[in-house]
Design an enzyme around this catalytic site. Structure first.
Site, PDB file in Angstrom:
ATOM      1  N   ASN A 121     -10.324  -0.282   0.494  1.00 40.28           N
ATOM      2  CA  ASN A 121      -8.859  -0.172   0.457  1.00 40.28           C
ATOM      3  C   ASN A 121      -8.361  -0.738  -0.873  1.00 40.28           C
ATOM      4  O   ASN A 121      -8.450  -1.942  -1.107  1.00 40.28           O
ATOM      5  CB  ASN A 121      -8.280  -0.953   1.642  1.00 40.28           C
TER       6      ASN A 121
ATOM      7  N   CYS B 202       0.811  -1.230   0.000  1.00 38.06           N
ATOM      8  CA  CYS B 202       0.000   0.000   0.000  1.00 38.06           C
ATOM      9  C   CYS B 202       0.840   1.275   0.000  1.00 38.06           C
ATOM     10  O   CYS B 202       0.332   2.349  -0.310  1.00 38.06           O
ATOM     11  CB  CYS B 202      -0.934   0.011   1.206  1.00 38.06           C
TER      12      CYS B 202
ATOM     13  N   HIS C 114      -3.515   7.097   2.717  1.00 39.06           N
ATOM     14  CA  HIS C 114      -3.925   5.773   2.233  1.00 39.06           C
ATOM     15  C   HIS C 114      -5.281   5.435   2.873  1.00 39.06           C
ATOM     16  O   HIS C 114      -5.471   5.579   4.070  1.00 39.06           O
ATOM     17  CB  HIS C 114      -2.869   4.745   2.618  1.00 39.06           C
TER      18      HIS C 114
HETATM   19  O1  UT7 Z   1      -3.567  -1.423   3.726  1.00 36.86           O
HETATM   20  C1  UT7 Z   1      -3.364  -2.039   4.958  1.00 36.86           C
HETATM   21  C2  UT7 Z   1      -4.314  -3.165   5.111  1.00 36.86           C
HETATM   22  N1  UT7 Z   1      -4.821  -3.463   6.396  1.00 36.86           N
HETATM   23  C3  UT7 Z   1      -5.371  -2.607   7.279  1.00 36.86           C
HETATM   24  O2  UT7 Z   1      -5.357  -1.427   7.132  1.00 36.86           O
HETATM   25  C4  UT7 Z   1      -6.062  -3.225   8.461  1.00 36.86           C
HETATM   26  C5  UT7 Z   1      -5.946  -2.413   9.722  1.00 36.86           C
HETATM   27  N2  UT7 Z   1      -6.880  -2.955  10.751  1.00 36.86           N
HETATM   28  C6  UT7 Z   1      -8.180  -2.642  10.713  1.00 36.86           C
HETATM   29  O3  UT7 Z   1      -8.627  -1.882   9.875  1.00 36.86           O
HETATM   30  C7  UT7 Z   1      -9.064  -3.241  11.801  1.00 36.86           C
HETATM   31  O4  UT7 Z   1      -8.250  -3.936  12.732  1.00 36.86           O
HETATM   32  C8  UT7 Z   1     -10.148  -4.203  11.216  1.00 36.86           C
HETATM   33  C9  UT7 Z   1     -11.182  -3.407  10.451  1.00 36.86           C
HETATM   34  C10 UT7 Z   1      -9.508  -5.243  10.326  1.00 36.86           C
HETATM   35  C11 UT7 Z   1     -10.855  -4.909  12.358  1.00 36.86           C
HETATM   36  O5  UT7 Z   1     -11.425  -3.941  13.251  1.00 36.86           O
HETATM   37  P1  UT7 Z   1     -11.157  -4.049  14.812  1.00 36.86           P
HETATM   38  O6  UT7 Z   1     -11.912  -2.960  15.445  1.00 36.86           O
HETATM   39  O7  UT7 Z   1      -9.673  -4.083  15.039  1.00 36.86           O
HETATM   40  O8  UT7 Z   1     -11.841  -5.430  15.144  1.00 36.86           O
HETATM   41  P2  UT7 Z   1     -11.200  -6.690  15.873  1.00 36.86           P
HETATM   42  O9  UT7 Z   1     -10.239  -7.378  14.980  1.00 36.86           O
HETATM   43  O10 UT7 Z   1     -10.763  -6.279  17.245  1.00 36.86           O
HETATM   44  O11 UT7 Z   1     -12.468  -7.615  16.026  1.00 36.86           O
HETATM   45  C12 UT7 Z   1     -13.576  -7.234  16.872  1.00 36.86           C
HETATM   46  C13 UT7 Z   1     -14.662  -8.260  16.721  1.00 36.86           C
HETATM   47  C14 UT7 Z   1     -14.165  -9.703  16.819  1.00 36.86           C
HETATM   48  O12 UT7 Z   1     -15.177 -10.463  17.471  1.00 36.86           O
HETATM   49  P3  UT7 Z   1     -15.064 -10.814  19.032  1.00 36.86           P
HETATM   50  O13 UT7 Z   1     -13.788 -11.576  19.171  1.00 36.86           O
HETATM   51  O14 UT7 Z   1     -15.028  -9.491  19.727  1.00 36.86           O
HETATM   52  O15 UT7 Z   1     -16.300 -11.603  19.288  1.00 36.86           O
HETATM   53  C15 UT7 Z   1     -14.090 -10.151  15.376  1.00 36.86           C
HETATM   54  O16 UT7 Z   1     -14.241 -11.546  15.234  1.00 36.86           O
HETATM   55  O17 UT7 Z   1     -15.257  -8.142  15.426  1.00 36.86           O
HETATM   56  C16 UT7 Z   1     -15.260  -9.422  14.778  1.00 36.86           C
HETATM   57  N3  UT7 Z   1     -15.154  -9.194  13.347  1.00 36.86           N
HETATM   58  C17 UT7 Z   1     -16.239  -8.973  12.576  1.00 36.86           C
HETATM   59  N4  UT7 Z   1     -17.548  -8.918  12.864  1.00 36.86           N
HETATM   60  C18 UT7 Z   1     -18.388  -8.649  11.845  1.00 36.86           C
HETATM   61  C19 UT7 Z   1     -14.042  -9.150  12.575  1.00 36.86           C
HETATM   62  N5  UT7 Z   1     -14.389  -8.896  11.304  1.00 36.86           N
HETATM   63  C20 UT7 Z   1     -15.741  -8.792  11.291  1.00 36.86           C
HETATM   64  C21 UT7 Z   1     -16.672  -8.525  10.262  1.00 36.86           C
HETATM   65  N6  UT7 Z   1     -17.983  -8.464  10.598  1.00 36.86           N
HETATM   66  N7  UT7 Z   1     -16.315  -8.324   8.985  1.00 36.86           N
END
Ligand code: UT7
Length: 351
Positions: free
Chosen positions: A286, A115, A256
């Site tokens: 993204n 990215c 980005h």
């Molecule tokens: O270009 C670079 C590429 N990558 C990035 O920029 C990614 C950077 N990271 C992020 O943007 C965020 O970490 C995410 C959007 C990927 C995830 O958001 P988060 O607020 O960090 O969520 P999390 O990973 O802490 O997950 C929270 C909860 C989890 O459930 P539990 O364990 O609390 O029950 C996940 O399993 O959300 C759940 N979860 C979802 N729920 C519904 C994860 N993905 C999803 C989803 N829909 N798509």
């Protein structure tokens, strides 16, 4: 001491017509429009037709940038593509693009830094021009991330989309390159990577690639999130310091487009007002190396970014990597390419 100035003289961008909405994703994985919107700011992503390749996006973006700059492909001294999803592992996407633009012999190479690629490409192009090696460089950020996105993994599949953006960088009297900061930390590639297809997990060895789904993006989302916020703010400050400027001098930040919360946290850390930050993540998701040139293109197209503005382009991504460029906008035109799905591909699904 640099012999010459560098300026962007034309911008082009495009996205495939097919769209994947949050509601579409609700049918694929256990997710919701509410979760995606609140956690990422995304509503839709553009997804290429099944037979489509990254060059199908890179070439129209390049042609649009050439049109905006009033140049022909033969006027370009060098072509640089930033991509994590080239048509083939080799040859470079830039070589394919050059051939499709109808030029032969023009130096062409890819930058593989995920990215952060467009910021690296702009810094490279500006350096090649300021040192006198070339007079005109075509840079392209192009991706078909849908090809390496695992649509059974809700943690990643909601994030990524396809698109391309390009810019012509030319020798100029007034130097628009004010400062840059690039960096990388490869101590743990697994934080954000595509495991399969390289020498570690080659395609030709047994069924491991498919069995473990190694041909898809793997990511530790929270680690990437924390890294992104700290590093984008720090990198912006470093680039500004090299330019002899401060955050108060910024007219616009083009970050980005990875996650609205990352963007908001970054500009808050920098003390930059939200009105100075370009965001189009709801429409495109993204698009990796394409996200900054697409956002830049839309901001210039809408008249937001104007001649004379100090613009910071700042990115982070796989590597892990980061980069920012402080650039004075010289008033270059922009052309948006409106893509149609080729007739041969019509009737196929969006992805
Ligand atoms: O270009 C670079 C590429 N990558 C990035 O920029 C990614 C950077 N990271 C992020 O943007 C965020 O970490 C995410 C959007 C990927 C995830 O958001 P988060 O607020 O960090 O969520 P999390 O990973 O802490 O997950 C929270 C909860 C989890 O459930 P539990 O364990 O609390 O029950 C996940 O399993 O959300 C759940 N979860 C979802 N729920 C519904 C994860 N993905 C999803 C989803 N829909 N798509």
């Amino acid at each position: 001491m640099n012999a010459y100035g560098a300026a962007i003289t034309g911008v082009g961008f495009c996205a495939p017509p097919g769209v994947l909405t949050n509601e579409d994703l609700e049918k694929l994985v256990d997710t919701s429009d509410e979760w995606i919107t609140q956690r990422t700011g995304m509503k839709r992503r553009h997804i290429i037709w099944p037979e489509g390749t990254t060059s199908d996006l890179a070439v129209p973006a390049a042609k649009s940038a050439l049109q905006a700059a009033g140049l022909a492909a033969k006027d370009i001294d060098c072509i640089i593509c930033a991509t994590a999803t080239p048509d083939y592992p080799f040859p470079a996407l830039a070589c394919i693009v050059a051939a499709q633009l109808g030029v032969q012999g023009t130096p062409a190479f890819d930058i593989s830094i995920a990215c952060s690629g467009f910021v690296y490409a702009l810094t490279t192009a500006a350096s090649l021009i300021r040192s006198g090696v070339f007079r005109s460089v075509l840079i392209i950020g192009a991706e078909t991330l849908s090809k390496i996105t695992d649509y059974t993994d809700r943690a990643t599949c909601v994030l990524f989309g396809d698109g391309a953006g390009a810019a012509i960088v030319e020798r100029a009297d007034e130097d628009c390159f004010l400062g840059a900061d690039l960096g990388a930390d490869g101590s743990d590639p697994s934080v954000l990577y595509l495991p399969g297809g390289g020498s570690k997990f080659p395609y030709n060895k047994n069924g491991e690639l498919a069995d473990k789904r190694l041909g898809y993006i793997k990511m530790q989302g929270q680690s990437v999130f924390k890294f992104a916020v700290n590093q984008m703010a720090a990198s912006t400050r470093n680039a500004l310091a090299r330019a002899g400027l401060t955050t108060a001098d910024i007219d616009f930040v083009v970050p980005h487009q990875a996650n609205l919360r990352i963007v908001d946290a970054t500009i808050k850390m920098l003390g930059v007002p939200q009105a100075k930050c370009i965001v189009n993540i709801a429409e495109y998701g993204n698009t990796s190396a394409a996200s900054i040139p697409i956002a830049l293109g839309e901001a210039v197209e809408s008249g937001l970014i104007k001649k004379g503005n100090v613009v910071v382009l700042v990115a982070f991504g796989g590597g892990l990597s980061w980069g920012s460029v402080v650039w004075r906008w010289s008033g270059a035109p922009v052309v948006r390419a409106h893509l149609q799905r080729p007739a041969a591909a019509a009737g196929a699904g969006a992805h």
